[in-house]
Design a protein around this motif. Structure first.
Motif, mmCIF file in Angstrom:
data_model
loop_
_atom_site.group_PDB
_atom_site.id
_atom_site.type_symbol
_atom_site.label_atom_id
_atom_site.label_comp_id
_atom_site.label_asym_id
_atom_site.label_seq_id
_atom_site.Cartn_x
_atom_site.Cartn_y
_atom_site.Cartn_z
ATOM 1 N N GLU A 60 0.845 -1.189 0.000
ATOM 2 C CA GLU A 60 0.000 0.000 0.000
ATOM 3 C C GLU A 60 0.876 1.232 0.000
ATOM 4 O O GLU A 60 1.878 1.293 0.714
ATOM 5 N N ILE A 61 0.482 2.212 -0.813
ATOM 6 C CA ILE A 61 1.201 3.485 -0.857
ATOM 7 C C ILE A 61 0.195 4.626 -0.748
ATOM 8 O O ILE A 61 -0.939 4.509 -1.202
ATOM 9 N N THR A 62 0.633 5.701 -0.122
ATOM 10 C CA THR A 62 -0.193 6.895 0.018
ATOM 11 C C THR A 62 0.549 8.070 -0.583
ATOM 12 O O THR A 62 1.693 8.350 -0.208
ATOM 13 N N PHE A 63 -0.096 8.734 -1.539
ATOM 14 C CA PHE A 63 0.440 9.941 -2.166
ATOM 15 C C PHE A 63 -0.210 11.157 -1.512
ATOM 16 O O PHE A 63 -1.432 11.207 -1.392
ATOM 17 N N THR A 64 0.621 12.130 -1.114
ATOM 18 C CA THR A 64 0.129 13.385 -0.570
ATOM 19 C C THR A 64 0.807 14.520 -1.316
ATOM 20 O O THR A 64 2.041 14.630 -1.289
ATOM 21 N N ALA A 65 0.036 15.345 -1.996
ATOM 22 C CA ALA A 65 0.599 16.460 -2.749
ATOM 23 C C ALA A 65 1.122 17.529 -1.803
ATOM 24 O O ALA A 65 0.496 17.837 -0.792
ATOM 25 N N VAL A 72 4.728 13.785 -1.430
ATOM 26 C CA VAL A 72 5.435 12.762 -0.672
ATOM 27 C C VAL A 72 4.668 11.446 -0.761
ATOM 28 O O VAL A 72 3.451 11.421 -0.917
ATOM 29 N N LEU A 73 5.432 10.383 -0.633
ATOM 30 C CA LEU A 73 4.923 9.021 -0.730
ATOM 31 C C LEU A 73 5.327 8.280 0.533
ATOM 32 O O LEU A 73 6.484 8.369 0.965
ATOM 33 N N ILE A 82 7.669 1.844 4.207
ATOM 34 C CA ILE A 82 8.175 2.854 3.278
ATOM 35 C C ILE A 82 8.026 4.206 3.968
ATOM 36 O O ILE A 82 6.912 4.666 4.201
ATOM 37 N N SER A 83 9.162 4.811 4.317
ATOM 38 C CA SER A 83 9.159 6.127 4.958
ATOM 39 C C SER A 83 8.987 7.201 3.903
ATOM 40 O O SER A 83 9.153 6.968 2.710
ATOM 41 N N GLN A 84 8.708 8.400 4.363
ATOM 42 C CA GLN A 84 8.425 9.525 3.466
ATOM 43 C C GLN A 84 9.518 9.726 2.428
ATOM 44 O O GLN A 84 10.689 9.851 2.738
ATOM 45 N N GLY A 85 9.106 9.739 1.180
ATOM 46 C CA GLY A 85 9.986 10.006 0.051
ATOM 47 C C GLY A 85 9.268 10.919 -0.928
ATOM 48 O O GLY A 85 8.042 11.031 -0.905
#
Length: 146
Positions: A60-65, A72-73, A82-85
């Motif tokens: 699972e991934i979360t995209f935040t504009a 950030v992903l 998966i840490s913030q990238g």
């Protein structure tokens, strides 16, 4: 002029009578949100891979504009966090994910499908069902909204 009015009325009726399944409302317009990977397609062979039933957990991934073309992903695979990238988007639904900040515990083959390919992402689009398709050099990673 008398022939144009009935034509416009007919076209309007046809456009607005389409079923909800094919309406533009069901297709997202942004990456933002949380997405779960459910299928991977090989670009060369067309072979499809789905999550094995014996693998607990999901990718699972979360995209935040954070801007018009950046964000950030975060997320997780079945065994890693998966840490913030960062990610960037551009014209023609270009997508780049230059690095993946992830823990390095033993990964499942399903998680490896994601980890091994996401950094080579170059584009994204949404299919008619609203699924997110991230195109990489070798694969297409296919996600559904969570």
């Amino acid at each position: 002029m008398n022939q144009i009015v009935p034509f416009i009325a007919f076209v309007s009726l046809v456009l607005f009578s389409c079923s909800k399944e094919y309406s533009f409302e069901s297709v997202p317009s942004t990456l933002e949100g949380t997405w779960k990977m459910f299928e991977v397609k090989d670009n060369s062979s067309g072979a499809l891979t789905t999550k094995p039933s014996n693998v607990p957990g999901d990718v699972e991934i979360t995209f935040t504009a954070t801007g018009n073309f950046s964000g950030v992903l975060v997320g997780h695979t079945p065994t890693n966090i998966i840490s913030q990238g960062d990610y960037t988007t551009g014209i023609n639904q270009m997508l780049t994910i230059p690095s993946l900040n992830i823990t390095k515990l033993w990964e499942t083959p399903w998680g490896n499908e994601f980890v091994a390919n996401i950094r080579s992402a170059f584009a994204y689009h949404f299919d008619s069902n609203g699924n997110l398709i991230i195109t990489t050099v070798d694969k297409m990673l296919i996600f559904e909204r969570v």
